[in-house]
Design a protein around this motif. Structure first.
Motif, short mmCIF file in Angstrom:
data_model
loop_
_atom_site.label_atom_id
_atom_site.label_comp_id
_atom_site.label_asym_id
_atom_site.label_seq_id
_atom_site.Cartn_x
_atom_site.Cartn_y
_atom_site.Cartn_z
N LYS A 184 -4.27 -42.59 -23.90
CA LYS A 184 -5.23 -41.50 -24.05
C LYS A 184 -5.28 -41.00 -25.50
CE LYS A 184 -5.52 -39.63 -19.37
NZ LYS A 184 -5.34 -38.46 -18.49
N ASP A 186 -7.92 -38.74 -26.11
CA ASP A 186 -8.57 -37.43 -25.94
C ASP A 186 -8.31 -36.93 -24.52
OD1 ASP A 186 -10.10 -35.17 -26.06
OD2 ASP A 186 -12.04 -36.19 -26.16
N ASP A 188 -8.37 -34.17 -23.17
CA ASP A 188 -9.22 -33.07 -22.71
C ASP A 188 -10.69 -33.47 -22.65
OD1 ASP A 188 -7.02 -31.28 -22.57
OD2 ASP A 188 -7.14 -31.00 -24.75
N GLY A 189 -11.01 -34.72 -22.93
CA GLY A 189 -12.40 -35.16 -22.92
C GLY A 189 -12.91 -35.48 -21.53
N PRO A 190 -14.14 -35.97 -21.40
CA PRO A 190 -14.66 -36.40 -20.10
C PRO A 190 -13.74 -37.46 -19.49
CG PRO A 190 -16.40 -36.35 -21.75
CD PRO A 190 -15.12 -36.15 -22.50
N ARG A 193 -13.84 -40.95 -20.80
CA ARG A 193 -13.87 -41.12 -22.25
C ARG A 193 -12.55 -40.68 -22.88
NH1 ARG A 193 -16.79 -44.32 -24.78
NH2 ARG A 193 -16.69 -42.98 -26.65
N GLN A 194 -11.54 -40.49 -22.07
CA GLN A 194 -10.24 -40.06 -22.60
C GLN A 194 -9.43 -41.24 -23.13
OE1 GLN A 194 -8.21 -37.94 -19.49
NE2 GLN A 194 -9.76 -36.33 -19.33
N SER A 196 -8.39 -45.05 -24.67
CA SER A 196 -8.71 -46.02 -25.72
C SER A 196 -7.75 -47.19 -25.62
CB SER A 196 -8.61 -45.38 -27.11
OG SER A 196 -9.49 -44.28 -27.24
N GLU A 243 -12.66 -45.07 -30.24
CA GLU A 243 -11.98 -44.09 -29.40
C GLU A 243 -12.84 -43.72 -28.20
OE1 GLU A 243 -10.43 -40.67 -31.36
OE2 GLU A 243 -9.33 -41.82 -32.88
N GLY A 244 -12.21 -43.66 -27.04
CA GLY A 244 -12.92 -43.32 -25.82
C GLY A 244 -13.53 -44.50 -25.08
#
Length: 403
Positions: A184, A186, A188-190, A193-194, A196, A243-244
């Motif tokens: 991960k 991100d 805290d992202g969708p 999309r967290q 990578s 990323e994501g």
């Protein structure tokens, strides 16, 4: 639908069968004896495999798994993968068509930069190194990729990785030089999309191989390992795509690979059925050959029916991928991932039953086949996840009539 093989696929199929009969099957006892002499916890590379790799290349049976490399469609390659499934430990590797390398090579072909391809894809395509795919984690239900906890934190021009992975196939092999790791970037992202994916070379400081996990007591030569990443630093340039994009890459990677797994499972089932028939003809019980016993005939007949049903389903799915891509065949991919291993398990189980004690020993391939086929119901998404997806599509389907 016409599943007749093209002239090219017929030619490759014939050459593959010649290779199997002349080289691969005779090499099986050599391979097993070499490993047994060293102990099955030893993960060194049996020399006979290099001889077979050279022979496969000489016969033009190399990198057949990808349409750009082997010149075949998914539908055509599916039948070749089934032949490899008759010797699933040796044949896929010596033709450079074995997991997880095939999926990793496809991932690099699709999402790698020119520099990443030169450094890692080229030696993988040449069979000079091997690779691992580090996704599954011991502390979460990894069947839901959103649960992945391994952190990938950017620090200037580097990513810092912390986390644990297990069932990273290939890691015990000394030739495994690169891992594709999912974590991960991100949290805290969708939800989709967290994640990578980054490339982590084996010799990166902080990467520790904790242990090699057996499967039903079998230690695979390449291993299925637990890894620990402690402040592992890799350049930002080691990211795949961006990323994501981890979840997207995972879906792209798994589609065709599931076809390969399913057809190899059917190949295992066919070999189990061949052993069943051979045994039924050779053994006598209660005054008659086993082949004349009603229950044995039922086992043989049901096995033939189930194998052919599963094969047709897989071929249909391969054809859909060729025409519409993996997204256009996502329901069918999930369905065959459930169906093919279950059929293989049922057929192998019947063959074991017919062989009695020999079936659960190491004197035949059946016990190892059973362990492998059972594991297939977990890898690349467990049955429950695939059934969930098929049910979701079925519940949303519009019907021409109801009631």
């Amino acid at each position: 639908m016409d599943f007749t093989l093209s002239a090219k696929a017929e030619d490759v199929s014939g050459r593959m069968w010649d290779f199997m009969r002349e080289q691969v099957f005779p090499a099986e006892p050599v391979y097993e004896e070499w490993r047994a002499a060293r102990g099955h916890d030893d993960h060194a590379h049996p020399p006979v495999l290099e001889d077979l790799k050279a022979e496969a290349r000489r016969r033009g049976l190399w990198n057949l798994f990808h349409h750009e490399l082997g010149g075949m469609t998914n539908l055509e390659y599916a039948s070749i993968a089934e032949i490899m499934g008759w010797s699933p430990v040796i044949a896929p590797e010596v033709t450079n068509c074995g997991a997880p390398d095939t999926g990793n090579m496809e991932t690099l072909m699709l999402f790698g930069t020119p520099e990443q391809k030169e450094r890692w894809l080229t030696p993988l395509l040449e069979g000079q190194i091997r690779s691992g795919f580090a996704m599954t984690e011991p502390d979460v239900a990894s069947s839901d990729a959103r649960n992945i906890q391994t952190s990938i934190v950017r620090d200037g021009d580097e990513y810092v990785i912390n986390g644990r992975k297990w069932w990273t196939s290939g890691a015990a092999d000394e030739r495994c030089e690169i891992f594709i790791l999912m974590g991960k970037t991100d949290p805290d992202g969708p939800p989709h999309r967290q994640q990578s994916m980054v490339l982590v070379p084996r010799d990166t400081p902080g990467l520790e191989i904790v242990r090699h996990l057996p499967v039903f007591g079998y230690q695979d030569q390449h291993g299925h390992s637990e890894l620990r990443f402690t402040d592992v630093r890799v350049p930002v340039s080691n990211i795949l795509s961006g990323e994501g994009d981890g979840f997207m890459i995972a879906q792209a990677r798994l589609g065709p690979g599931r076809i390969h797994h399913c057809m190899r499972a059917i190949g295992m089932a066919e070999r189990a059925l061949a052993l069943m028939v051979e045994r039924a003809k050779a053994r006598v019980a209660f005054g008659r050959p086993l082949a004349e016993q009603g229950t044995v005939r039922e086992s043989i007949a049901l096995s033939r029916i189930e194998i052919d049903q599963a094969r047709l389903y897989v071929l249909q799915t391969a054809d859909l991928i060729d025409r519409f891509g993996a997204k256009g065949a996502r329901t069918e991919i999930s369905a065959i991932k459930v169906a093919a291993p279950r059929v293989a398990l049922d057929v192998i189980d019947r063959a074991i039953q017919l062989h009695g004690g020999a079936g659960v020993s190491g004197d035949t391939v059946l016990a190892r086949f059973y362990a492998s086929a059972r594991t297939l119901r977990i890898v690349d998404g467990p049955d429950a996840v695939h059934i969930r997806g098929v049910a979701k599509e079925e519940l949303a389907r519009e019907r021409p009539f109801a009631g």
